[in-house]
Design an enzyme around this catalytic site. Structure first.
Site, PDB file in Angstrom:
ATOM      1  N   HIS A  27       0.779  -1.170  -0.231  1.00  0.00           N
ATOM      2  CA  HIS A  27       0.256  -0.154  -0.017  1.00  0.00           C
ATOM      3  C   HIS A  27       0.883   1.345   0.101  1.00  0.00           C
ATOM      4  O   HIS A  27       0.565   2.129   0.681  1.00  0.00           O
ATOM      5  CB  HIS A  27      -1.083  -0.078   0.943  1.00  0.00           C
ATOM      6  CG  HIS A  27      -0.572  -0.177   2.590  1.00  0.00           C
ATOM      7  ND1 HIS A  27       0.365   0.543   3.111  1.00  0.00           N
ATOM      8  CD2 HIS A  27      -1.156  -0.928   3.409  1.00  0.00           C
ATOM      9  CE1 HIS A  27       0.360   0.220   4.572  1.00  0.00           C
ATOM     10  NE2 HIS A  27      -0.464  -0.754   4.738  1.00  0.00           N
ATOM     11  N   HIS A  81      -5.375  -9.237  14.001  1.00  0.00           N
ATOM     12  CA  HIS A  81      -5.292  -7.745  13.266  1.00  0.00           C
ATOM     13  C   HIS A  81      -6.142  -8.239  12.082  1.00  0.00           C
ATOM     14  O   HIS A  81      -6.157  -8.973  11.387  1.00  0.00           O
ATOM     15  CB  HIS A  81      -3.948  -7.287  13.098  1.00  0.00           C
ATOM     16  CG  HIS A  81      -3.907  -6.049  12.185  1.00  0.00           C
ATOM     17  ND1 HIS A  81      -4.844  -5.032  12.404  1.00  0.00           N
ATOM     18  CD2 HIS A  81      -3.009  -5.783  11.469  1.00  0.00           C
ATOM     19  CE1 HIS A  81      -4.361  -4.138  11.721  1.00  0.00           C
ATOM     20  NE2 HIS A  81      -3.309  -4.240  10.965  1.00  0.00           N
ATOM     21  N   GLU A  83      -6.380  -6.125   9.548  1.00  0.00           N
ATOM     22  CA  GLU A  83      -5.926  -5.619   8.110  1.00  0.00           C
ATOM     23  C   GLU A  83      -5.720  -6.690   7.297  1.00  0.00           C
ATOM     24  O   GLU A  83      -5.602  -8.238   7.539  1.00  0.00           O
ATOM     25  CB  GLU A  83      -4.710  -4.895   8.241  1.00  0.00           C
ATOM     26  CG  GLU A  83      -4.344  -4.199   6.855  1.00  0.00           C
ATOM     27  CD  GLU A  83      -3.154  -2.934   7.092  1.00  0.00           C
ATOM     28  OE1 GLU A  83      -2.575  -2.905   8.057  1.00  0.00           O
ATOM     29  OE2 GLU A  83      -3.167  -2.266   6.159  1.00  0.00           O
ATOM     30  N   ASP A  85      -4.167  -8.295   5.043  1.00  0.00           N
ATOM     31  CA  ASP A  85      -2.817  -9.058   4.938  1.00  0.00           C
ATOM     32  C   ASP A  85      -2.711 -10.190   5.746  1.00  0.00           C
ATOM     33  O   ASP A  85      -2.260 -11.207   5.598  1.00  0.00           O
ATOM     34  CB  ASP A  85      -1.484  -8.330   4.721  1.00  0.00           C
ATOM     35  CG  ASP A  85      -1.308  -7.155   5.956  1.00  0.00           C
ATOM     36  OD1 ASP A  85      -2.510  -6.741   6.648  1.00  0.00           O
ATOM     37  OD2 ASP A  85      -0.164  -7.014   6.177  1.00  0.00           O
ATOM     38  N   HIS A 151      -0.351  -1.306  14.754  1.00  0.00           N
ATOM     39  CA  HIS A 151      -0.686  -0.022  14.399  1.00  0.00           C
ATOM     40  C   HIS A 151      -2.124   0.398  14.041  1.00  0.00           C
ATOM     41  O   HIS A 151      -2.265   1.486  13.664  1.00  0.00           O
ATOM     42  CB  HIS A 151       0.186   0.557  13.194  1.00  0.00           C
ATOM     43  CG  HIS A 151      -0.348  -0.676  11.941  1.00  0.00           C
ATOM     44  ND1 HIS A 151      -0.376   0.048  10.837  1.00  0.00           N
ATOM     45  CD2 HIS A 151      -0.601  -1.672  11.728  1.00  0.00           C
ATOM     46  CE1 HIS A 151      -0.788  -0.964   9.785  1.00  0.00           C
ATOM     47  NE2 HIS A 151      -0.986  -2.036  10.226  1.00  0.00           N
ATOM     48  N   ASP A 170       1.803  -7.203  13.465  1.00  0.00           N
ATOM     49  CA  ASP A 170       2.596  -6.325  12.720  1.00  0.00           C
ATOM     50  C   ASP A 170       3.991  -5.626  13.609  1.00  0.00           C
ATOM     51  O   ASP A 170       5.144  -5.661  12.854  1.00  0.00           O
ATOM     52  CB  ASP A 170       1.675  -5.089  12.429  1.00  0.00           C
ATOM     53  CG  ASP A 170       0.884  -5.212  11.059  1.00  0.00           C
ATOM     54  OD1 ASP A 170       1.226  -6.070  10.187  1.00  0.00           O
ATOM     55  OD2 ASP A 170       0.096  -4.952  10.948  1.00  0.00           O
ATOM     56  N   TYR A 196      10.818  -0.838   8.221  1.00  0.00           N
ATOM     57  CA  TYR A 196       9.500  -1.279   8.608  1.00  0.00           C
ATOM     58  C   TYR A 196       9.068  -0.447   9.660  1.00  0.00           C
ATOM     59  O   TYR A 196       7.765   0.339   9.448  1.00  0.00           O
ATOM     60  CB  TYR A 196       9.629  -2.594   9.093  1.00  0.00           C
ATOM     61  CG  TYR A 196       7.998  -3.169   9.375  1.00  0.00           C
ATOM     62  CD1 TYR A 196       7.607  -3.934   8.556  1.00  0.00           C
ATOM     63  CD2 TYR A 196       7.501  -3.160  10.657  1.00  0.00           C
ATOM     64  CE1 TYR A 196       6.383  -4.432   8.668  1.00  0.00           C
ATOM     65  CE2 TYR A 196       6.187  -3.516  10.921  1.00  0.00           C
ATOM     66  CZ  TYR A 196       5.611  -4.196   9.832  1.00  0.00           C
ATOM     67  OH  TYR A 196       4.393  -4.846  10.296  1.00  0.00           O
ATOM     68  N   HIS A 229       5.185 -10.544   9.583  1.00  0.00           N
ATOM     69  CA  HIS A 229       5.955 -10.074   8.445  1.00  0.00           C
ATOM     70  C   HIS A 229       7.448 -10.502   8.751  1.00  0.00           C
ATOM     71  O   HIS A 229       8.193  -9.933  10.197  1.00  0.00           O
ATOM     72  CB  HIS A 229       5.759  -8.818   8.256  1.00  0.00           C
ATOM     73  CG  HIS A 229       4.382  -8.510   7.839  1.00  0.00           C
ATOM     74  ND1 HIS A 229       3.681  -8.880   6.865  1.00  0.00           N
ATOM     75  CD2 HIS A 229       3.534  -7.729   8.389  1.00  0.00           C
ATOM     76  CE1 HIS A 229       2.506  -8.347   6.579  1.00  0.00           C
ATOM     77  NE2 HIS A 229       2.368  -7.422   7.923  1.00  0.00           N
TER      78      HIS A 229
HETATM   79 FE1  FEO Z   1      -1.502  -3.891   9.540  1.00  0.00          FE
HETATM   80 FE2  FEO Z   1       0.481  -6.372   8.255  1.00  0.00          FE
HETATM   81  O1  FEO Z   1      -0.872  -5.425   8.575  1.00  0.00           O
END
Ligand code: FEO
Length: 403
Positions: A27, A81, A83, A85, A151, A170, A196, A229
């Site tokens: 993104h 989370h 989001e 991903d 986040h 994250d 990151y 990640h």
């Molecule tokens: Fe806030 Fe890895 O997504």
């Protein structure tokens, strides 16, 4: 053949995520090294899946889980989370694991309800959990920790008390594609974690500091941090937690970062002279041409720089488009305690400096000396002035370094 079995990161705990080798843009955050979405499977008396992966990879995740257990046997799915991903393969897993119960924070539940109305959210058995809520898997106990604004408002983490493994989602991640799973198996892990942090967590320094305090209160002292990640921290747990403390505090070094773009080379000549002057002052210097360098790395360079010089030619009465885009990106990430200087070239009306000044005021950076503009091209006296400015910026960088 066991060789194909997913990596077992601790006894009975497996990495079942995917590596996104071709990810180059997350993104808007440029990811030249690719990325990964980490999901983890804990096989105990109950079987728990912690987080999922981007929907396009759900088949790969299910295949990986199948090498350990039949995915239909999963009892618990933890959504740390909302989001996409991490959550967008929840529908695929809930379709297969029809008896599974889903766990999320209160805001996580609300987010999942919004995202997955058409994918069966109403049918899912979901329980809201908060900081300190425990869930027994048999031999192991999961404890949930809300990590608000690390986040997103819904962000949560899961701690396995007996193994002392923190599934941090994250937080503590890095965007890097690798066949390795641990921090001590790769190079540049701190650099990647810093990039990151600068692009994902930088706006949330005060929340990060609160969160680090909360871990202490909860007596959470992980021997391993498994983010959603990148690689898992096993050797560098203390190192990365300390680094988060420094980054959240806004520490900086005596460094001048020069960011610029150029049309016909005039602004570039000024930038190079500023670099030379700053170098002569003895500080660290970095130069970033915005059309030749990714913004994500530029944000990492900015995070620990005490002074930034930004140069733009005037184009169509305003600043160059890359500078406008970067300043907008930077403002959103809210770096703190930075001092700045502006420079650039113009042909007739000017306008870039004025436009940049407005952005920098919004960003709440502190102007350290009057901006410098040259008409058409810098001559020797202009270059000398730039070198002198660079030297002064170096001296200011020394004074402004914060630790
Ligand atoms: Fe806030 Fe890895 O997504």
């Amino acid at each position: 053949m066991d060789d194909h079995k997913p990596p077992e990161i601790a006894s009975g705990i497996y990495w079942v995520g995917v590596v996104d080798w071709n990810l180059r843009d997350f993104h808007g955050y440029q990811t030249p090294k690719g990325g990964s979405y980490n999901a983890y499977l804990i096989v105990d008396e109950k079987i728990a899946l912690i987080d999922t992966v981007k929907a396009q990879f759900s088949g790969e995740m299910l295949e990986r889980i199948s090498q350990i257990v039949d995915p239909a046997r999963i009892d618990y799915v933890i959504s740390n989370h909302v989001e996409m991903d991490h959550s967008s393969s929840i529908p695929a897993i809930m379709d297969v694991a029809t008896n599974a119960k889903l766990f999320a924070s209160s805001k996580g539940q609300a987010g999942l309800a919004e995202y997955y109305k058409e994918e069966g959210f109403d049918k899912w058995d979901i329980e809201v959990v908060g900081t300190g809520t425990e869930l027994s898997l048999g031999k192991r106990t999961l404890m949930f920790i809300e990590a608000t604004m690390l986040h997103w408002p819904d962000s949560m983490q899961t701690y396995v008390k007996e193994d002392r493994i923190l599934f941090s989602n994250d937080a503590f991640g890095q965007h890097v594609a690798t066949s390795k799973r641990f921090d001590d198996e790769v190079e540049d892990v701190m650099e990647d974690a810093g990039i990151y942090y600068a692009n994902i967590l930088l706006p949330f320094g005060s929340q990060v500091l609160k969160y680090v305090g909360k871990l202490k209160e909860l007596d959470v002292s992980p021997s391993m941090i498994a983010p959603a990640h990148g690689v898992i921290w096993r050797k560098g747990v203390q190192r990365i937690v300390e680094a988060y403390g420094r980054w959240a505090h806004g520490d900086s070094v005596a460094k001048v970062l020069v960011i610029y773009d150029t049309m016909w080379g005039s602004t570039e000549k000024m930038a190079l002279e500023i670099v030379e002057g700053a170098r002569e002052s003895g500080v660290e210097v970095r130069l970033r041409h915005l059309r030749k360098n990714d913004w994500s790395m530029t944000m990492k360079e900015l995070m620990d720089a005490s002074v930034v010089a930004i140069g733009s030619p005037t184009m169509n009465n305003g600043m160059f488009f890359t500078i406008a885009g970067f300043l907008n990106y930077m403002k959103g990430l809210r770096p703190k305690d930075k001092k700045y200087f502006l420079f650039g070239s113009y042909g007739w009306g000017g306008g870039a400096i004025k436009a940049m000044e407005k952005e920098m005021e919004d960003a709440r950076f502190e102007l350290v000396m009057e901006s410098m503009q040259v008409k058409f091209r810098p001559y020797e006296e202009d270059k000398e002035a730039c070198r002198n400015i660079g030297y002064k910026l170096g001296e200011i960088a020394k004074e402004n370094a914060k630790s």
